[in-house]
Enzyme design. Structure first.
Site, mmCIF file in Angstrom:
data_model
loop_
_atom_site.group_PDB
_atom_site.id
_atom_site.type_symbol
_atom_site.label_atom_id
_atom_site.label_comp_id
_atom_site.label_asym_id
_atom_site.label_seq_id
_atom_site.Cartn_x
_atom_site.Cartn_y
_atom_site.Cartn_z
ATOM 1 N N ASP A 265 -34.413 -52.496 -22.758
ATOM 2 C CA ASP A 265 -33.605 -52.844 -23.935
ATOM 3 C C ASP A 265 -32.789 -51.653 -24.421
ATOM 4 O O ASP A 265 -32.012 -51.787 -25.357
ATOM 5 C CB ASP A 265 -34.470 -53.409 -25.066
ATOM 6 C CG ASP A 265 -35.469 -52.411 -25.627
ATOM 7 O OD1 ASP A 265 -35.650 -51.325 -25.034
ATOM 8 O OD2 ASP A 265 -36.097 -52.728 -26.660
ATOM 9 N N ASP B 8 -35.156 -47.816 -20.008
ATOM 10 C CA ASP B 8 -36.567 -47.606 -20.315
ATOM 11 C C ASP B 8 -37.360 -48.752 -19.692
ATOM 12 O O ASP B 8 -36.811 -49.592 -18.984
ATOM 13 C CB ASP B 8 -36.796 -47.507 -21.826
ATOM 14 C CG ASP B 8 -36.473 -48.798 -22.559
ATOM 15 O OD1 ASP B 8 -35.731 -49.629 -22.020
ATOM 16 O OD2 ASP B 8 -36.972 -48.975 -23.685
ATOM 17 N N SER C 66 -42.463 -51.001 -23.975
ATOM 18 C CA SER C 66 -41.176 -50.323 -23.923
ATOM 19 C C SER C 66 -41.254 -48.994 -23.175
ATOM 20 O O SER C 66 -41.611 -48.948 -22.000
ATOM 21 C CB SER C 66 -40.653 -50.136 -25.356
ATOM 22 O OG SER C 66 -39.337 -49.670 -25.366
ATOM 23 N N ASP D 83 -38.743 -51.582 -20.586
ATOM 24 C CA ASP D 83 -38.412 -53.000 -20.772
ATOM 25 C C ASP D 83 -36.912 -53.240 -20.812
ATOM 26 O O ASP D 83 -36.467 -54.357 -21.077
ATOM 27 C CB ASP D 83 -39.079 -53.560 -22.030
ATOM 28 C CG ASP D 83 -38.497 -52.987 -23.318
ATOM 29 O OD1 ASP D 83 -37.988 -51.848 -23.284
ATOM 30 O OD2 ASP D 83 -38.563 -53.658 -24.357
#
Length: 481
Positions: free
Chosen positions: A277, A273, A133, A275
Site C-alpha cells: 500500500d 512494502d 504491512s 502489503d
C-alpha cells in the site's frame, strides 16, 4: 452499586480524551481497557498476541457489525500477505465469519489496495486484509474495509471491539443452511491487475525499471503489471517463503535497490512494502525519492493537466518543510493533518480533494482507489516520466528536501502526552523554536503507538539539527523518566 453508570465515561469521551467504549467506572475510578484496534487494524505477534481465537472473534464480530443491517446473506472478501501465519489466521477469521451466517471469499495473497478494489467491484459487504504491512514477519494484523472500500471509522471499530469483549452477547448463531460458506477465488487478483493497467495505461517500453517487491504481496501483481505495460523489468525479492517478508528489502530497506539501479543503469527503482500500500522510488543516480517528492511530482503534473482537485494536496505535519515551499511556488495549497493516512483520507473526503499522503510513501489517488496503493502510485510516477520525457532526478528537483533529523525520546507511556507540563522541557523547546525560526522548524509529538516522544527538527545543516534533536530528546527522557 460499586459499578456506576456510563455517564462519566460518556462525558469524558465527548469533552476530553478518547475513552475506549468498553471502559467502566468502578468506585469512582475510570478503568480504561487497552484499545484492541490501533491506527491500522488489530496487530500483534501472530500466535501469542494475535491468536487464532482472537482472529475467529474478529471474524464473528466484524461480520456481524458490518452486515447486521443487510436483508440478504452477506459476503466478505479476504486476502493476506505472504507471512507464514496468514493461512492460519485466515482460516480462523473465515470460521468466525461463517459462524454468524456470512459468506467468505478467500482470494489468497493480494495487496491491501487490491482487496479495497475487489470489495467495491464485486459489491460485497466488506473486505478484510490479513497483514502487518512493513513490520517483521512474526507480526500480523487484521484490518477491515467497509462495502465502499474504505477503512472503518473509530465508531465501527469500537462497536466490533465491544462485541468481542462482551463475548458476542445477544448474537444468535445460525445452524443448518444458515451457516455461511467459504469460496476460494485465487483468480480474481488478476482483476486488480487489469484495473491498474486500465487506470494508468502508460507505455513503459522505453524504461528500464528495477522493482523490489519486499518478498511480499506485490511479488506477482506488480511484476505482471509492469511487464504487461512493456517495461524492461528487473524484479528482486519476489520469492516469498513465509518468513522473509520485509527482511532487509522493500521500502524500509532501500540500500540494495539504490545500488542495483546504478549497477543496472536503470531509469528508476521502485520499492513496495509487505502489503504494497506504499511505495518509494530511486532515481537513475541511486538517490531516494520519498513520498513527499512523489506527491510533488504527481501533484504538479495533475495540476498542469487540470486534474488536481481544488489545486490542493493533503499531507501530514511530518511532511518536509520543502513541500510547503514547493506549494507556495507552484500555486498548490498544502493542507496538513495529524500523522496517519486515515486522517489524510478523512480530510480528502470531507473537502473534496483527490491527492494526499505521507512521506513514507503511502499516497492516495482518490479518483482511482480508496486507500494507499503502491502500484498505482508507481504507475502515476512512471506516467509523468514518460509523458514529460524527463529523468526522475530532474523531476524531483521541483521540491527542495530540507535536512531533517528525527530522534525518539523514551518516556513512560502514561506521561508522553504531558511533556509540555515540564518547565525545563518547555523552555528548551521554546529556545529551539527561536533558534530555527525562519530557517526551519521544530516539531515535537508523542507517538500514537509506542512509549516515545518524537523530536523532529528541520533546518539547513544536517549535523547541527541532528545534534540539537538528540540533546532535546535526551533531556525529555531524563526529565520524564
Amino acid at each position: 452499586s460499586d459499578v456506576c453508570s456510563s455517564d462519566l465515561t460518556e462525558t469524558l469521551r465527548q469533552t476530553a480524551v478518547r475513552i475506549p467504549a468498553n471502559s467502566k467506572v468502578y468506585k469512582g475510578v475510570i478503568i480504561i481497557m487497552a484499545r484492541m484496534f490501533g491506527t491500522d487494524g488489530v496487530r500483534g505477534v501472530a500466535g501469542t498476541e494475535l491468536t487464532i481465537e482472537l482472529a475467529m472473534k474478529l471474524g464473528q464480530a466484524g461480520a456481524y457489525v458490518l452486515t447486521k443491517e443487510q436483508s440478504h446473506q452477506p459476503t466478505i472478501i479476504i486476502g493476506c500477505d505472504t507471512r507464514i501465519s496468514g493461512g492460519m489466521l485466515a482460516n480462523a477469521l473465515m470460521a468466525g465469519i461463517c459462524s454468524v451466517g456470512a459468506n467468505a471469499i478467500f482470494v489468497g495473497v493480494a495487496p491491501t489496495p487490491a482487496i479495497a478494489y475487489l470489495t467495491r467491484k464485486h459489491k460485497v459487504d466488506a473486505g478484510v486484509v490479513i497483514s502487518a504491512s512493513h513490520n517483521p514477519m512474526e507480526f500480523n494484523g487484521i484490518k477491515f474495509f467497509n462495502g465502499d472500500g474504505y477503512k472503518l471509522s473509530d465508531q465501527l471499530e469500537d462497536e466490533i471491539e465491544a462485541l468481542i469483549r462482551n463475548d458476542m452477547e445477544d448474537v444468535v448463531f445460525p445452524i443448518g443452511p444458515g451457516i455461511g460458506r467459504v469460496e476460494y477465488r485465487f483468480d480474481i487478483v488478476d482483476e486488480y491487475i487489469a484495473f491498474e493497467k486500465k487506470t494508468v495505461p502508460v507505455d513503459l517500453s522505453a524504461l528500464k525499471i528495477v522493482v523490489d517487491c519486499a518478498e511480499g504481496a506485490s511479488s506477482y501483481t506488480s511484476v505482471k503489471t509492469l511487464k504487461d505495460l512493456g517495461a524492461n523489468l528487473i524484479a528482486i525479492h519476489t520469492n516469498p517463503d513465509g518468513t522473509n517478508i520485509n527482511s532487509n528489502c522493500g521500502s524500509t530497506h532501500m540500500d540494495e535497490l539504490c545500488a542495483r539501479v546504478v549497477s543496472e543503469k536503470a531509469d528508476i527503482g521502485i520499492a513496495f512494502d509487505g502489503d504494497a500500500d506504499r511505495m518509494l522510488a530511486v532515481d537513475e543516480n541511486g538517490k531516494l525519492v520519498d513520498g513527499d517528492q512523489i506527491m510533488a511530482i504527481c501533484g504538479n503534473f495533475l495540476k498542469e493537466n487540470g486534474k488536481l482537485a481544488k489545486d490542493t494536496i493533503v499531507v501530514t505535519v511530518m511532511t518536509n518543510l520543502g513541500f510547503s515551499l514547493m506549494g507556495e511556488k507552484q500555486g498548490i495549497h498544502v493542507e496538513k493533518t495529524k500523522v496517519g493516512d486515515r486522517y489524510v483520507l478523512e480530510n480528502m473526503l470531507e473537502n473534496g480533494y483527490n491527492l494526499g499522503g505521507e512521506q513514507s510513501g503511502h499516497v492516495i489517488f482518490l479518483d482511482d482507489n480508496t486507500t494507499g496503493d503502491g502500484l498505482l502510485s508507481a504507475l502515476h510516477l512512471l506516467q509523468v516520466m514518460v509523458e514529460t520525457k524527463k529523468k526522475l532526478s530532474e523531476l524531483a528537483q521541483i521540491m527542495e528536501v530540507l535536512p531533517q533529523a528525527l530522534v525518539n525520546a523514551k518516556v513512560p507511556n502514561h506521561k508522553k502526552e504531558s511533556y509540555m507540563e515540564y518547565s525545563e522541557i518547555a523552555e528548551a523547546i521554546g529556545e529551539l523554536e527561536k533558534k530555527f525560526a525562519g530557517e526551519g522548524r521544530v516539531l515535537i509529538r508523542p507517538s500514537g503507538t509506542e512509549p516515545l516522544v518524537r523530536v523532529m527538527i528541520e533546518g539547513k545543516n544536517q549535523e547541527v539539527i541532528q545534534q540539537e534533536a538528540k540533546q532535546l530528546a535526551d533531556l525529555i527522557t531524563k526529565v520524564m523518566l
